[in-house]
Design a protein around this motif. Structure first.
Motif, PDB file in Angstrom:
ATOM      1  N   LYS A  57      29.647  32.406 -32.571  1.00  0.00           N
ATOM      2  CA  LYS A  57      30.052  31.198 -32.032  1.00  0.00           C
ATOM      3  C   LYS A  57      31.547  31.150 -32.415  1.00  0.00           C
ATOM      4  O   LYS A  57      32.098  31.399 -33.678  1.00  0.00           O
ATOM      5  N   CYS A  58      32.233  30.356 -31.804  1.00  0.00           N
ATOM      6  CA  CYS A  58      33.776  30.251 -31.908  1.00  0.00           C
ATOM      7  C   CYS A  58      34.043  28.628 -32.100  1.00  0.00           C
ATOM      8  O   CYS A  58      33.551  27.937 -31.472  1.00  0.00           O
ATOM      9  N   HIS A  59      34.644  28.394 -33.271  1.00  0.00           N
ATOM     10  CA  HIS A  59      34.874  27.057 -33.794  1.00  0.00           C
ATOM     11  C   HIS A  59      36.525  26.953 -33.339  1.00  0.00           C
ATOM     12  O   HIS A  59      37.143  27.571 -33.942  1.00  0.00           O
ATOM     13  N   PHE A  60      36.891  26.054 -32.649  1.00  0.00           N
ATOM     14  CA  PHE A  60      38.060  25.763 -32.122  1.00  0.00           C
ATOM     15  C   PHE A  60      38.465  24.359 -32.706  1.00  0.00           C
ATOM     16  O   PHE A  60      37.891  23.268 -32.797  1.00  0.00           O
ATOM     17  N   ASP A  73      35.621  21.948 -31.461  1.00  0.00           N
ATOM     18  CA  ASP A  73      34.438  22.246 -30.771  1.00  0.00           C
ATOM     19  C   ASP A  73      33.793  23.546 -31.163  1.00  0.00           C
ATOM     20  O   ASP A  73      34.806  24.271 -31.607  1.00  0.00           O
ATOM     21  N   ILE A  74      32.635  23.591 -31.023  1.00  0.00           N
ATOM     22  CA  ILE A  74      31.952  24.993 -31.299  1.00  0.00           C
ATOM     23  C   ILE A  74      31.426  25.517 -30.081  1.00  0.00           C
ATOM     24  O   ILE A  74      30.298  24.692 -29.540  1.00  0.00           O
ATOM     25  N   VAL A  75      31.653  26.804 -29.667  1.00  0.00           N
ATOM     26  CA  VAL A  75      31.082  27.220 -28.351  1.00  0.00           C
ATOM     27  C   VAL A  75      30.663  28.660 -28.535  1.00  0.00           C
ATOM     28  O   VAL A  75      31.219  29.220 -29.437  1.00  0.00           O
ATOM     29  N   PRO A  76      29.410  29.043 -28.137  1.00  0.00           N
ATOM     30  CA  PRO A  76      28.861  30.408 -28.206  1.00  0.00           C
ATOM     31  C   PRO A  76      30.299  31.253 -27.731  1.00  0.00           C
ATOM     32  O   PRO A  76      30.755  31.075 -26.621  1.00  0.00           O
ATOM     33  N   SER A  77      30.631  32.370 -28.172  1.00  0.00           N
ATOM     34  CA  SER A  77      31.764  33.097 -27.823  1.00  0.00           C
ATOM     35  C   SER A  77      31.438  33.899 -26.514  1.00  0.00           C
ATOM     36  O   SER A  77      32.285  34.240 -25.783  1.00  0.00           O
ATOM     37  N   SER A  78      30.363  34.097 -26.139  1.00  0.00           N
ATOM     38  CA  SER A  78      29.779  34.612 -24.722  1.00  0.00           C
ATOM     39  C   SER A  78      29.994  33.456 -23.452  1.00  0.00           C
ATOM     40  O   SER A  78      30.081  34.077 -22.393  1.00  0.00           O
TER      41      SER A  78
END
Length: 159
Positions: A57-60, A73-78
């Motif tokens: 997960k990427c935490h922006f 925002d937290i989004v799965p990196s794929s």
């Protein structure tokens, strides 16, 4: 089919999207991202490891480019994220009206009168002081997702 030829008028921005998709794992610091329908500049990215069953997960952490608010925002990196099209344009300042709107000169010689003075106090005072002193000012307007705002100021000397 018909014998008549059809002519279409095309504009450069006709139907153009306000955003484009980009994989979350490829978005870097100082890039742009859309969080909660707002165009933002990324100030921090951290990536967590994949879990037992899941995605990395990427935490922006990002700051809204128009109002300066901090968003996360937290989004799965794929997965794909929306990235706004951000453009910067320079205009010459012609006039400041009483109701807080500016009159700007575009490159093709037309005037643009639909922009308000910036809300940032230091930039606002620089514009008003410089204009009051009769200086030739060039303002940089940032536009993204249908919004526009003055974000910078250049002094190109006295008139």
């Amino acid at each position: 089919m018909s014998d008549e030829e059809q002519h279409f008028e095309s504009k450069a921005d006709a139907g153009a999207s306000k955003t484009y998709p980009q994989q979350a794992g490829t978005i870097r610091k100082s890039g742009y991202i859309v969080i909660k329908n707002r165009p933002c500049k990324v100030v921090e990215v951290s990536t967590s490891k994949t879990g037992k069953h899941g995605h990395a997960k990427c935490h922006f952490v990002a700051i809204d480019i128009f109002n300066g608010k901090k968003l996360e925002d937290i989004v799965p990196s794929s997965h794909n994220c929306d990235v706004p099209h951000v453009t910067r344009t320079d205009y010459q300042l012609i006039d400041i009206s009483e109701d807080g709107f500016v009159s700007l000169l575009t490159e093709n010689g037309n005037t643009k009168d639909d922009l308000r003075l910036p809300t940032d106090e230091s930039l606002l005072s620089q514009i008003k002081d410089g204009f009051g002193d009769g200086k030739d000012l060039v303002v940089t307007v940032m536009s993204s997702m249908g919004e526009e705002q003055i974000c910078a100021l250049k002094d190109v000397g006295p008139k």
